[in-house]
Design a protein around this motif. Structure first.
Motif: not given
Length: 261
Positions: A43-72
Protein backbone atom coordinates in the motif's frame (compact mmCIF):
# COMPACT_ATOMS: atom_id res chain seq x y z
CA UNK A 1 16.18 34.62 -3.86
CA UNK A 2 15.26 31.71 -6.13
CA UNK A 3 16.74 32.26 -9.63
CA UNK A 4 13.56 30.93 -11.18
CA UNK A 5 11.51 33.63 -9.49
CA UNK A 6 13.40 36.24 -11.49
CA UNK A 7 12.54 34.38 -14.69
CA UNK A 8 8.93 33.37 -14.01
CA UNK A 9 6.78 33.12 -10.91
CA UNK A 10 4.92 30.17 -12.44
CA UNK A 11 8.18 28.28 -13.02
CA UNK A 12 9.26 28.99 -9.45
CA UNK A 13 5.92 27.73 -8.10
CA UNK A 14 6.07 24.52 -10.17
CA UNK A 15 9.67 23.96 -9.09
CA UNK A 16 8.63 24.32 -5.45
CA UNK A 17 5.82 21.78 -5.89
CA UNK A 18 8.21 19.32 -7.53
CA UNK A 19 10.68 19.76 -4.68
CA UNK A 20 7.88 19.02 -2.17
CA UNK A 21 6.99 15.84 -4.06
CA UNK A 22 10.63 14.71 -4.10
CA UNK A 23 10.85 15.21 -0.32
CA UNK A 24 7.65 13.21 0.13
CA UNK A 25 9.06 10.43 -2.06
CA UNK A 26 12.31 10.36 -0.08
CA UNK A 27 10.47 10.13 3.24
CA UNK A 28 8.05 7.55 1.81
CA UNK A 29 10.80 5.17 0.66
CA UNK A 30 12.47 5.49 4.06
CA UNK A 31 9.19 4.35 5.62
CA UNK A 32 9.01 1.40 3.20
CA UNK A 33 12.33 0.11 4.52
CA UNK A 34 10.94 0.11 8.07
CA UNK A 35 7.68 -1.65 7.21
CA UNK A 36 7.82 -5.43 7.67
CA UNK A 37 4.29 -6.38 6.67
CA UNK A 38 4.11 -7.04 2.93
CA UNK A 39 0.53 -5.76 2.58
CA UNK A 40 1.32 -2.46 4.26
CA UNK A 41 4.48 -2.18 2.23
CA UNK A 42 2.49 -2.72 -0.96
CA UNK A 43 0.00 0.00 0.00
CA UNK A 44 2.87 2.37 0.76
CA UNK A 45 4.36 1.69 -2.68
CA UNK A 46 0.99 2.45 -4.28
CA UNK A 47 0.92 5.83 -2.51
CA UNK A 48 4.43 6.55 -3.73
CA UNK A 49 3.33 5.61 -7.26
CA UNK A 50 0.62 8.27 -7.07
CA UNK A 51 3.20 10.83 -5.96
CA UNK A 52 5.44 9.88 -8.89
CA UNK A 53 2.49 10.38 -11.20
CA UNK A 54 1.98 13.87 -9.77
CA UNK A 55 5.69 14.59 -10.19
CA UNK A 56 5.59 13.52 -13.82
CA UNK A 57 2.62 15.84 -14.42
CA UNK A 58 4.42 18.76 -12.79
CA UNK A 59 7.56 18.15 -14.89
CA UNK A 60 5.40 18.27 -18.03
CA UNK A 61 3.90 21.56 -16.86
CA UNK A 62 7.42 22.87 -16.21
CA UNK A 63 8.50 21.87 -19.72
CA UNK A 64 5.40 23.45 -21.25
CA UNK A 65 6.07 26.73 -19.47
CA UNK A 66 9.71 26.67 -20.62
CA UNK A 67 8.59 26.19 -24.24
CA UNK A 68 6.26 29.16 -23.95
CA UNK A 69 9.20 31.29 -22.81
CA UNK A 70 11.78 30.17 -25.39
CA UNK A 71 11.44 33.30 -27.52
CA UNK A 72 11.70 35.64 -24.53
CA UNK A 73 14.77 34.22 -22.79
CA UNK A 74 18.41 34.13 -23.72
CA UNK A 75 20.31 30.93 -24.65
CA UNK A 76 22.04 30.68 -21.26
CA UNK A 77 18.76 30.83 -19.42
CA UNK A 78 17.25 28.29 -21.81
CA UNK A 79 20.18 25.94 -21.22
CA UNK A 80 19.86 26.39 -17.45
CA UNK A 81 16.15 25.55 -17.56
CA UNK A 82 16.80 22.45 -19.70
CA UNK A 83 19.44 21.25 -17.25
CA UNK A 84 17.00 21.90 -14.43
CA UNK A 85 14.35 19.80 -16.14
CA UNK A 86 16.78 16.98 -16.87
CA UNK A 87 17.85 17.01 -13.24
CA UNK A 88 14.20 16.59 -12.26
CA UNK A 89 13.79 13.69 -14.71
CA UNK A 90 16.93 12.04 -13.40
CA UNK A 91 15.78 12.27 -9.80
CA UNK A 92 12.34 10.96 -10.73
CA UNK A 93 13.93 8.03 -12.58
CA UNK A 94 15.94 7.17 -9.47
CA UNK A 95 12.71 6.83 -7.51
CA UNK A 96 11.20 4.84 -10.38
CA UNK A 97 14.09 2.36 -10.19
CA UNK A 98 13.78 2.18 -6.41
CA UNK A 99 10.06 1.52 -6.69
CA UNK A 100 10.74 -1.31 -9.13
CA UNK A 101 13.30 -2.84 -6.78
CA UNK A 102 10.85 -2.89 -3.88
CA UNK A 103 8.09 -4.26 -6.10
CA UNK A 104 10.37 -7.10 -7.24
CA UNK A 105 11.29 -7.95 -3.67
CA UNK A 106 7.65 -8.18 -2.65
CA UNK A 107 7.03 -10.74 -5.43
CA UNK A 108 3.33 -9.97 -5.38
CA UNK A 109 3.05 -7.77 -8.44
CA UNK A 110 1.72 -9.37 -11.62
CA UNK A 111 3.34 -6.72 -13.79
CA UNK A 112 6.35 -4.58 -12.94
CA UNK A 113 5.63 -0.90 -12.87
CA UNK A 114 8.50 -0.19 -15.21
CA UNK A 115 9.64 -2.37 -18.09
CA UNK A 116 13.08 -0.85 -18.54
CA UNK A 117 15.74 -1.90 -16.00
CA UNK A 118 17.34 0.62 -13.68
CA UNK A 119 20.65 0.45 -15.55
CA UNK A 120 18.93 1.59 -18.72
CA UNK A 121 17.67 4.70 -16.96
CA UNK A 122 21.15 5.27 -15.57
CA UNK A 123 22.76 5.01 -18.99
CA UNK A 124 20.20 7.38 -20.44
CA UNK A 125 20.84 9.87 -17.67
CA UNK A 126 24.57 9.70 -18.32
CA UNK A 127 23.92 10.48 -21.96
CA UNK A 128 21.58 13.29 -21.02
CA UNK A 129 24.23 14.81 -18.81
CA UNK A 130 26.83 14.69 -21.60
CA UNK A 131 27.02 16.70 -24.76
CA UNK A 132 23.47 16.35 -26.13
CA UNK A 133 21.73 19.33 -27.71
CA UNK A 134 18.78 21.01 -26.01
CA UNK A 135 16.28 19.51 -28.46
CA UNK A 136 17.73 16.03 -27.94
CA UNK A 137 17.52 16.48 -24.21
CA UNK A 138 13.90 17.62 -24.46
CA UNK A 139 12.90 14.76 -26.78
CA UNK A 140 14.67 12.20 -24.61
CA UNK A 141 12.98 13.58 -21.53
CA UNK A 142 9.56 13.44 -23.17
CA UNK A 143 10.15 9.84 -24.21
CA UNK A 144 11.20 8.84 -20.71
CA UNK A 145 8.18 10.54 -19.13
CA UNK A 146 5.86 8.87 -21.62
CA UNK A 147 7.35 5.47 -20.72
CA UNK A 148 6.88 6.23 -17.03
CA UNK A 149 3.29 7.31 -17.71
CA UNK A 150 2.54 4.10 -19.59
CA UNK A 151 4.09 1.97 -16.85
CA UNK A 152 2.07 3.73 -14.17
CA UNK A 153 -1.12 3.29 -16.21
CA UNK A 154 -0.39 -0.44 -16.55
CA UNK A 155 0.14 -0.71 -12.81
CA UNK A 156 -3.13 1.10 -12.17
CA UNK A 157 -4.91 -1.24 -14.59
CA UNK A 158 -3.54 -4.25 -12.70
CA UNK A 159 -4.82 -2.80 -9.42
CA UNK A 160 -8.30 -2.24 -10.90
CA UNK A 161 -8.37 -5.76 -12.34
CA UNK A 162 -7.36 -7.18 -8.95
CA UNK A 163 -10.16 -5.23 -7.27
CA UNK A 164 -12.68 -6.48 -9.86
CA UNK A 165 -11.55 -10.08 -9.38
CA UNK A 166 -11.90 -9.70 -5.63
CA UNK A 167 -15.39 -8.25 -6.02
CA UNK A 168 -16.49 -11.06 -8.32
CA UNK A 169 -15.03 -13.66 -5.96
CA UNK A 170 -16.87 -12.15 -3.00
CA UNK A 171 -20.15 -12.14 -4.96
CA UNK A 172 -19.63 -15.78 -5.99
CA UNK A 173 -18.90 -16.82 -2.40
CA UNK A 174 -22.00 -14.98 -1.20
CA UNK A 175 -24.19 -16.72 -3.79
CA UNK A 176 -22.72 -20.12 -2.89
CA UNK A 177 -23.30 -19.44 0.81
CA UNK A 178 -26.94 -18.55 0.16
CA UNK A 179 -27.34 -21.68 -1.97
CA UNK A 180 -25.87 -23.87 0.78
CA UNK A 181 -28.23 -22.25 3.29
CA UNK A 182 -31.22 -23.07 1.07
CA UNK A 183 -30.01 -26.67 0.69
CA UNK A 184 -29.69 -27.03 4.47
CA UNK A 185 -33.21 -25.67 4.94
CA UNK A 186 -34.56 -28.09 2.36
CA UNK A 187 -32.78 -31.02 4.02
CA UNK A 188 -34.28 -30.03 7.38
CA UNK A 189 -37.73 -29.90 5.78
CA UNK A 190 -37.22 -33.33 4.19
CA UNK A 191 -36.01 -34.78 7.48
CA UNK A 192 -39.06 -33.40 9.29
CA UNK A 193 -41.37 -34.84 6.61
CA UNK A 194 -39.69 -38.26 6.89
CA UNK A 195 -40.11 -38.27 10.69
CA UNK A 196 -43.76 -37.29 10.36
CA UNK A 197 -44.38 -39.97 7.72
CA UNK A 198 -42.64 -42.60 9.88
CA UNK A 199 -44.82 -41.71 12.85
CA UNK A 200 -47.95 -41.87 10.70
CA UNK A 201 -46.94 -45.31 9.34
CA UNK A 202 -46.43 -46.60 12.88
CA UNK A 203 -49.87 -45.36 13.93
CA UNK A 204 -51.47 -46.97 10.89
CA UNK A 205 -49.62 -50.22 11.66
CA UNK A 206 -50.89 -50.26 15.24
CA UNK A 207 -54.43 -49.56 14.02
CA UNK A 208 -54.22 -52.35 11.44
CA UNK A 209 -52.91 -54.76 14.06
CA UNK A 210 -55.84 -53.92 16.36
CA UNK A 211 -58.32 -54.38 13.52
CA UNK A 212 -56.76 -57.75 12.68
CA UNK A 213 -57.16 -58.95 16.26
CA UNK A 214 -60.83 -57.99 16.25
CA UNK A 215 -61.36 -59.68 12.92
CA UNK A 216 -59.61 -62.78 14.22
CA UNK A 217 -61.94 -62.98 17.22
CA UNK A 218 -64.99 -62.52 14.99
CA UNK A 219 -63.79 -65.28 12.65
CA UNK A 220 -63.32 -67.64 15.60
CA UNK A 221 -66.83 -66.88 16.87
CA UNK A 222 -68.34 -67.43 13.42
CA UNK A 223 -66.44 -70.72 13.03
CA UNK A 224 -67.66 -71.85 16.47
CA UNK A 225 -71.26 -71.06 15.68
CA UNK A 226 -71.03 -72.87 12.33
CA UNK A 227 -69.50 -75.90 14.03
CA UNK A 228 -72.29 -76.04 16.62
CA UNK A 229 -74.90 -75.75 13.89
CA UNK A 230 -73.34 -78.57 11.91
CA UNK A 231 -73.11 -80.84 14.96
CA UNK A 232 -76.69 -80.05 15.94
CA UNK A 233 -77.93 -80.94 12.52
CA UNK A 234 -75.95 -84.15 12.37
CA UNK A 235 -76.81 -85.24 15.94
CA UNK A 236 -80.08 -83.60 16.81
CA UNK A 237 -80.57 -85.82 19.95
CA UNK A 238 -77.19 -85.03 21.46
CA UNK A 239 -78.01 -83.43 24.77
CA UNK A 240 -74.47 -82.37 25.41
CA UNK A 241 -74.96 -79.59 22.90
CA UNK A 242 -77.12 -76.75 23.96
CA UNK A 243 -80.01 -75.88 21.74
CA UNK A 244 -79.57 -72.95 19.57
CA UNK A 245 -82.70 -70.86 19.28
CA UNK A 246 -84.52 -71.56 16.05
CA UNK A 247 -82.58 -74.80 15.42
CA UNK A 248 -83.98 -77.08 18.15
CA UNK A 249 -85.89 -80.18 16.93
CA UNK A 250 -89.71 -80.02 17.00
CA UNK A 251 -91.31 -81.06 20.31
CA UNK A 252 -92.97 -84.48 20.32
CA UNK A 253 -96.84 -84.73 20.54
CA UNK A 254 -97.90 -85.40 24.05
CA UNK A 255 -100.91 -87.64 24.78
CA UNK A 256 -103.63 -86.29 26.96
CA UNK A 257 -104.53 -88.21 30.08
CA UNK A 258 -108.12 -88.24 29.02
CA UNK A 259 -109.36 -88.56 25.54
CA UNK A 260 -112.91 -89.12 24.38
CA UNK A 261 -111.67 -91.55 21.87
Amino acid sequence: MDPLSAISEELAEIDGQIADVFRALSNGFQKVEKIKDSNRQSRQLEDLTDKMRDCKRLIKEFDKEVKNMERRIDPDTSRMLSEKKQSMIKELNSYVALKKQYATNLENKKVDLFDAPANEYGEQNVLLASGMTNQQLIDNGHQMMDEIDQAIDRAQKVVHETINVGTETAATLKAQTEQMSRIVNELDSIHFSIKKATKLVKEIGRQVATDRCIMGFLVLIVIGVIAIIIVKIVHPNNKDIRDIPGLAPPAMNRKLLWSPY
